[in-house]
Motif scaffolding. Structure first.
Motif, PDB file in Angstrom:
ATOM      1  N   MET A  20       0.848  -1.179   0.000  1.00  0.00           N
ATOM      2  CA  MET A  20       0.000   0.000   0.000  1.00  0.00           C
ATOM      3  C   MET A  20       0.887   1.233   0.000  1.00  0.00           C
ATOM      4  N   MET A  21       0.493   2.205  -0.805  1.00  0.00           N
ATOM      5  CA  MET A  21       1.246   3.448  -0.869  1.00  0.00           C
ATOM      6  C   MET A  21       0.334   4.596  -0.445  1.00  0.00           C
ATOM      7  N   ASN A  74       1.160   7.961  -0.804  1.00  0.00           N
ATOM      8  CA  ASN A  74       1.281   9.021  -1.812  1.00  0.00           C
ATOM      9  C   ASN A  74       0.798  10.373  -1.300  1.00  0.00           C
ATOM     10  N   ASP A 124      -5.087  -0.656   2.915  1.00  0.00           N
ATOM     11  CA  ASP A 124      -4.551  -1.462   1.825  1.00  0.00           C
ATOM     12  C   ASP A 124      -5.737  -2.131   1.117  1.00  0.00           C
ATOM     13  N   SER A 181      -5.947  -4.738  -0.401  1.00  0.00           N
ATOM     14  CA  SER A 181      -5.990  -6.189  -0.191  1.00  0.00           C
ATOM     15  C   SER A 181      -6.841  -6.568   1.020  1.00  0.00           C
ATOM     16  N   ASP A 201      -8.298  -4.792  -7.402  1.00  0.00           N
ATOM     17  CA  ASP A 201      -6.930  -5.227  -7.675  1.00  0.00           C
ATOM     18  C   ASP A 201      -6.144  -4.236  -8.537  1.00  0.00           C
ATOM     19  N   CYS A 202      -6.808  -3.272  -9.146  1.00  0.00           N
ATOM     20  CA  CYS A 202      -6.143  -2.236  -9.954  1.00  0.00           C
ATOM     21  C   CYS A 202      -5.574  -1.105  -9.108  1.00  0.00           C
ATOM     22  N   TYR A 203      -5.820  -1.124  -7.804  1.00  0.00           N
ATOM     23  CA  TYR A 203      -5.461  -0.007  -6.923  1.00  0.00           C
ATOM     24  C   TYR A 203      -4.452  -0.425  -5.860  1.00  0.00           C
ATOM     25  N   LYS A 204      -3.634   0.549  -5.434  1.00  0.00           N
ATOM     26  CA  LYS A 204      -2.650   0.328  -4.375  1.00  0.00           C
ATOM     27  C   LYS A 204      -3.048   1.018  -3.076  1.00  0.00           C
ATOM     28  N   THR A 205      -4.076   1.867  -3.125  1.00  0.00           N
ATOM     29  CA  THR A 205      -4.477   2.637  -1.950  1.00  0.00           C
ATOM     30  C   THR A 205      -5.987   2.774  -1.922  1.00  0.00           C
ATOM     31  N   GLU A 251      -5.693   5.858  -7.002  1.00  0.00           N
ATOM     32  CA  GLU A 251      -4.440   5.541  -7.685  1.00  0.00           C
ATOM     33  C   GLU A 251      -4.032   6.777  -8.471  1.00  0.00           C
TER      34      GLU A 251
END
Length: 166
Positions: A1-2, A4, A25, A27, A66-70, A166
């Protein structure tokens, strides 16, 4: 997880009426087929455009997540977070996060009844997490927020919105 630098939007969420918010996150966002089924057949407020079967399936929702980190989880007490989610989505988009997408809570209440052909408010309408198969209870608990079944109209409630960023 970012992060940003997105933690600044926690304060924005609170200024817009959220009780609390947290960068999470993606996930930890749980999807399940039973959630969408319960939404389809267990909700007295069911409408047309922001409710199943016109929303992504749990599998499609998981592919989107699943396309995202945050993500940003919004907590409201005794208040629908959907308006806050919509305003935050716009603010985050204007900061350059063009992939941001928000999920509200419960049935869309922008109109008293949905039009059959197309949504009268597509700019402001967002599906709820549960309409897209997100297990709100598990997701919220996994991220350390309180949630219980609201047993009657006199009970206090915890309500949640979600933004994928994202």
């Amino acid at each position: 997880m970012m992060d940003n630098g997105l933690s600044r939007f926690i304060d924005t969420a609170k200024n817009l009426g959220a009780y609390d918010a947290k960068i999470i996150d993606p996930s930890t966002i749980k999807t399940a087929a039973w959630v969408r089924m319960k939404c389809m057949y267990g909700c007295k407020h069911r409408k047309v455009h922001c409710c199943p079967p016109n929303t992504p399936t749990p599998k499609e929702t998981q592919e989107i997540v699943d396309c995202y980190k945050t993500a940003l989880l919004i907590h409201c007490k005794d208040k629908d977070p959907s308006e806050t989610v919509l305003k935050l989505e716009r603010a985050i988009f204007l900061e350059g996060f063009y992939k941001v997408i928000g999920y509200g809570c419960g049935a869309c209440m922008l109109c008293k009844t949905c039009q059959d052909e197309k949504c009268a408010n597509p700019k402001d309408a967002r599906p709820s997490m549960e309409a897209c198969g997100i297990d709100v209870y598990e997701t919220v608990r996994t991220n350390g927020f309180p949630i219980e079944v609201v047993k009657d109209r006199k009970s206090n409630g915890n309500y949640y919105g979600l933004l994928l960023i994202e």
